[in-house]
Scaffold this motif. Structure first.
Motif, PDB file in Angstrom:
ATOM      1  N   VAL A  27      82.650   8.939  75.502  1.00  0.00           N
ATOM      2  CA  VAL A  27      82.808   7.513  75.828  1.00  0.00           C
ATOM      3  C   VAL A  27      82.485   7.213  77.287  1.00  0.00           C
ATOM      4  O   VAL A  27      82.333   6.050  77.651  1.00  0.00           O
ATOM      5  CB  VAL A  27      84.224   7.007  75.471  1.00  0.00           C
ATOM      6  N   ILE A  28      82.353   8.231  78.113  1.00  0.00           N
ATOM      7  CA  ILE A  28      81.974   8.029  79.511  1.00  0.00           C
ATOM      8  C   ILE A  28      80.475   7.705  79.592  1.00  0.00           C
ATOM      9  O   ILE A  28      80.061   6.753  80.252  1.00  0.00           O
ATOM     10  CB  ILE A  28      82.298   9.269  80.375  1.00  0.00           C
ATOM     11  N   THR A  29      79.660   8.491  78.915  1.00  0.00           N
ATOM     12  CA  THR A  29      78.215   8.288  78.922  1.00  0.00           C
ATOM     13  C   THR A  29      77.811   7.117  78.041  1.00  0.00           C
ATOM     14  O   THR A  29      76.986   6.294  78.432  1.00  0.00           O
ATOM     15  CB  THR A  29      77.492   9.563  78.431  1.00  0.00           C
ATOM     16  N   TYR A  30      78.384   7.042  76.852  1.00  0.00           N
ATOM     17  CA  TYR A  30      77.991   6.038  75.868  1.00  0.00           C
ATOM     18  C   TYR A  30      79.036   4.930  75.799  1.00  0.00           C
ATOM     19  O   TYR A  30      79.806   4.829  74.856  1.00  0.00           O
ATOM     20  CB  TYR A  30      77.775   6.692  74.499  1.00  0.00           C
ATOM     21  N   THR A  31      79.028   4.094  76.823  1.00  0.00           N
ATOM     22  CA  THR A  31      79.969   2.975  76.870  1.00  0.00           C
ATOM     23  C   THR A  31      79.527   1.905  75.869  1.00  0.00           C
ATOM     24  O   THR A  31      78.391   1.905  75.383  1.00  0.00           O
ATOM     25  CB  THR A  31      79.994   2.343  78.273  1.00  0.00           C
ATOM     26  N   VAL A  32      80.423   0.989  75.562  1.00  0.00           N
ATOM     27  CA  VAL A  32      80.100  -0.120  74.665  1.00  0.00           C
ATOM     28  C   VAL A  32      78.891  -0.883  75.204  1.00  0.00           C
ATOM     29  O   VAL A  32      77.960  -1.214  74.456  1.00  0.00           O
ATOM     30  CB  VAL A  32      81.318  -1.054  74.498  1.00  0.00           C
ATOM     31  N   GLU A  33      78.881  -1.133  76.503  1.00  0.00           N
ATOM     32  CA  GLU A  33      77.774  -1.873  77.112  1.00  0.00           C
ATOM     33  C   GLU A  33      76.457  -1.114  76.975  1.00  0.00           C
ATOM     34  O   GLU A  33      75.417  -1.704  76.676  1.00  0.00           O
ATOM     35  CB  GLU A  33      78.064  -2.152  78.592  1.00  0.00           C
ATOM     36  N   THR A  34      76.493   0.201  77.192  1.00  0.00           N
ATOM     37  CA  THR A  34      75.291   1.020  77.068  1.00  0.00           C
ATOM     38  C   THR A  34      74.759   0.983  75.644  1.00  0.00           C
ATOM     39  O   THR A  34      73.558   0.803  75.416  1.00  0.00           O
ATOM     40  CB  THR A  34      75.584   2.477  77.482  1.00  0.00           C
ATOM     41  N   LEU A  35      75.635   1.120  74.670  1.00  0.00           N
ATOM     42  CA  LEU A  35      75.208   1.109  73.269  1.00  0.00           C
ATOM     43  C   LEU A  35      74.651  -0.257  72.871  1.00  0.00           C
ATOM     44  O   LEU A  35      73.648  -0.339  72.154  1.00  0.00           O
ATOM     45  CB  LEU A  35      76.364   1.520  72.355  1.00  0.00           C
ATOM     46  N   HIS A  36      75.274  -1.331  73.368  1.00  0.00           N
ATOM     47  CA  HIS A  36      74.739  -2.670  73.092  1.00  0.00           C
ATOM     48  C   HIS A  36      73.343  -2.822  73.697  1.00  0.00           C
ATOM     49  O   HIS A  36      72.459  -3.432  73.084  1.00  0.00           O
ATOM     50  CB  HIS A  36      75.673  -3.755  73.632  1.00  0.00           C
ATOM     51  N   GLN A  37      73.134  -2.265  74.884  1.00  0.00           N
ATOM     52  CA  GLN A  37      71.816  -2.348  75.526  1.00  0.00           C
ATOM     53  C   GLN A  37      70.785  -1.541  74.749  1.00  0.00           C
ATOM     54  O   GLN A  37      69.653  -1.991  74.561  1.00  0.00           O
ATOM     55  CB  GLN A  37      71.878  -1.870  76.980  1.00  0.00           C
ATOM     56  N   TYR A  38      71.153  -0.336  74.285  1.00  0.00           N
ATOM     57  CA  TYR A  38      70.238   0.459  73.454  1.00  0.00           C
ATOM     58  C   TYR A  38      69.821  -0.333  72.220  1.00  0.00           C
ATOM     59  O   TYR A  38      68.650  -0.367  71.838  1.00  0.00           O
ATOM     60  CB  TYR A  38      70.897   1.755  72.986  1.00  0.00           C
ATOM     61  N   LYS A  39      70.799  -0.963  71.581  1.00  0.00           N
ATOM     62  CA  LYS A  39      70.531  -1.720  70.358  1.00  0.00           C
ATOM     63  C   LYS A  39      69.625  -2.912  70.660  1.00  0.00           C
ATOM     64  O   LYS A  39      68.656  -3.161  69.937  1.00  0.00           O
ATOM     65  CB  LYS A  39      71.848  -2.176  69.733  1.00  0.00           C
TER      66      LYS A  39
END
Length: 82
Positions: A27-39
């Motif tokens: 959860v440090i690397t793959y934050t909610v914001e990061t995953l939303h940006q990937y999507k």
């Protein structure tokens, strides 16, 4: 997050099992914001591929070289030596 929001298709990101576990546990690397940006980047790329519409140019990719080696990067060059 409510159960309905958590179960919503809008909250989904579809990954292979190994990558899903990695994202769920780091959860440090793959934050909610990061995953939303990937999507969002993925949807933008798919839209461009389907419609020819302009998409974001500064796109990062989630690249898996194996179940334990995953990187977030841009692909600048690839060569097939065959």
């Amino acid at each position: 997050m409510t159960s309905d929001v958590r179960a919503s298709v809008d909250n989904g990101i579809w990954l292979y099992a190994n990558h899903g576990r990695l994202v769920d546990t780091d959860v440090i690397t793959y934050t909610v914001e990061t995953l939303h940006q990937y999507k969002a980047n993925h949807y933008s790329q798919r839209k461009q591929a389907l419609t020819g519409a302009a998409a974001e140019r500064n796109v990062k990719y989630l690249i898996a070289f194996g179940p334990e080696i995953v990187a977030v990067s841009e692909i600048n060059y690839a060569q097939d030596d065959q």
